[in-house]
Design an enzyme around this catalytic site. Structure first.
Site, short mmCIF file in Angstrom:
data_model
loop_
_atom_site.label_atom_id
_atom_site.label_comp_id
_atom_site.label_asym_id
_atom_site.label_seq_id
_atom_site.Cartn_x
_atom_site.Cartn_y
_atom_site.Cartn_z
N ASN A 11 59.49 39.42 20.70
CA ASN A 11 58.18 40.08 20.72
C ASN A 11 58.04 40.74 22.09
O ASN A 11 57.79 40.06 23.08
CB ASN A 11 57.09 39.01 20.49
CG ASN A 11 55.69 39.56 20.67
OD1 ASN A 11 55.48 40.77 20.75
ND2 ASN A 11 54.71 38.66 20.74
N LYS A 13 55.75 42.59 23.15
CA LYS A 13 54.34 42.77 23.57
C LYS A 13 54.16 44.22 24.07
O LYS A 13 54.77 45.12 23.51
CB LYS A 13 53.93 41.72 24.59
CG LYS A 13 54.25 40.31 24.07
CD LYS A 13 53.65 39.19 24.86
CE LYS A 13 54.07 37.87 24.23
NZ LYS A 13 53.48 36.71 24.87
N HIS A 98 48.95 36.46 16.19
CA HIS A 98 49.37 36.03 17.53
C HIS A 98 48.14 35.64 18.34
O HIS A 98 47.09 36.29 18.24
CB HIS A 98 50.16 37.15 18.22
CG HIS A 98 50.86 36.67 19.46
ND1 HIS A 98 50.18 36.45 20.64
CD2 HIS A 98 52.14 36.31 19.68
CE1 HIS A 98 51.05 36.00 21.54
NE2 HIS A 98 52.24 35.91 20.99
N GLU A 100 47.32 36.14 21.29
CA GLU A 100 46.77 37.21 22.13
C GLU A 100 45.88 38.14 21.30
O GLU A 100 44.90 38.68 21.80
CB GLU A 100 47.92 37.98 22.81
CG GLU A 100 48.53 37.14 23.92
CD GLU A 100 49.99 37.46 24.22
OE1 GLU A 100 50.49 38.51 23.81
OE2 GLU A 100 50.64 36.61 24.87
N GLU A 165 53.15 28.31 17.92
CA GLU A 165 53.10 28.72 19.33
C GLU A 165 51.91 28.08 20.03
O GLU A 165 50.80 28.63 20.02
CB GLU A 165 52.94 30.25 19.40
CG GLU A 165 54.09 31.03 18.82
CD GLU A 165 54.22 32.38 19.49
OE1 GLU A 165 55.29 32.64 20.06
OE2 GLU A 165 53.26 33.16 19.47
N GLY A 171 54.23 32.13 27.84
CA GLY A 171 54.33 32.86 29.09
C GLY A 171 54.08 32.01 30.33
O GLY A 171 53.84 32.55 31.41
N SER A 211 57.63 30.12 25.95
CA SER A 211 58.54 29.87 27.07
C SER A 211 59.94 29.42 26.63
O SER A 211 60.54 28.55 27.27
CB SER A 211 57.92 28.87 28.05
OG SER A 211 56.72 29.39 28.58
P1 PGA Z 1 56.90 33.72 25.80
O1 PGA Z 1 56.00 34.38 24.63
O2 PGA Z 1 58.27 33.50 25.20
O3 PGA Z 1 56.90 34.74 26.89
O4 PGA Z 1 56.26 32.44 26.17
C1 PGA Z 1 56.06 33.92 23.32
C2 PGA Z 1 55.11 34.69 22.44
O5 PGA Z 1 53.99 35.01 22.87
O6 PGA Z 1 55.43 34.99 21.29
#
Ligand code: PGA
Length: 249
Positions: A11, A13, A98, A100, A165, A171, A211
């Site tokens: 992803n 983003k 997601h 976000e 998640e 992140g 992560s």
């Molecule tokens: P990350 O993001 O691997 O940077 O923690 C995962 C995600 O948001 O799908």
């Protein structure tokens, strides 16, 4: 590991910042994956919308996914992109729900449900992301799944991917433990079994995100029994993303 289909989904983003960089990253992943992916891992890359078309041209080694969509086919929805358009451009997957999107764009469970129905109608696979905030009980994940899949017939169960998640792990460089991921997987399975037959549920991949990197991916797949990973940061570095595929082999 051998009998399960494993997913490695990148992803991106809102990255990278230019077409040139996006192209470079896509080419590096494409070239690297061909030799790195020896175990038939399903590799998916989800770039921002403007890069979808360029990645659809002559890229092998991964399938294409989008990070979001609207639920209508077309119409007066300024700034939106429809599942019909995504399907037409070659997308096979769409990430939906997601954290976000839920947090920064106030996406409700009902909206996510509409999007999933539309993604399925257009023959694509929704990657449904669910997860709890820091301090929140894991039960929220069951609620998110029930609302997201409300009214979606059993026949579609085999075209779903669920991504667990935990929001506190996204992140942060602070992933869940494989045991925590496994507990969530068990709860997700149980929730899905209240909706669909065991046979259908057993075919739904449940992946982990938050992560992940080339050093920890294997433990999520082995001790965490996850069917792969939804990868943010580590998917923006071709070498690291390729190492993740190698670690899965
Ligand atoms: P990350 O993001 O691997 O940077 O923690 C995962 C995600 O948001 O799908």
């Amino acid at each position: 590991m051998k009998n399960r289909k494993i997913y490695l989904i990148g992803n991106w983003k809102m990255n990278p910042g230019t077409v040139k960089k996006a192209k470079g990253l896509a080419v590096d992943i494409s070239v690297g994956m061909e030799s790195a992916n020896k175990s038939g891992t399903k590799v998916v890359v989800c770039p921002p919308y403007p890069y979808l078309e360029l990645m659809n041209n002559n890229m092998s080694g991964f399938e294409l996914g989008a990070q979001n969509c609207h639920f209508e086919d077309q119409g007066a929805y300024t700034g939106e992109v429809s599942p019909k358009m995504l399907q037409d451009i070659g997308c096979k997957y769409v990430i939906v729900g997601h954290s976000e999107r839920r947090e920064y764009f106030a996406e409700s469970g009902e909206l996510i449900n509409k999007k999933i129905k539309s993604i399925l109608k257009h023959g694509m696979i929704p990657i449904l992301a669910v997860g709890e905030k820091d301090g929140e009980a894991l039960n929220i994940v069951s609620e998110q799944i029930k609302v997201a899949l409300d009214g979606i017939p059993e026949k579609y169960a085999k075209t779903l991917v669920v991504a667990y998640e935990p929001i506190w792990a996204i992140g942060t460089g602070n992933p869940a433990t494989p045991d925590e991921a496994l507990s969530a997987k068990i709860l997700i399975r149980k929730t899905l079994r209240d909706i669909y037959s065991t046979k259908s549920v057993d075919s739904i991949p449940i992946i982990y995100g938050g992560s992940t990197n080339s050093k920890n991916i294997k433990s999520f797949i082995e001790s965490g029994e996850m069917d792969g990973a939804l990868v943010g940061g580590a998917s923006l570095e071709a070498k690291e993303f390729i190492r993740m595929a190698e670690a899965i082999n």
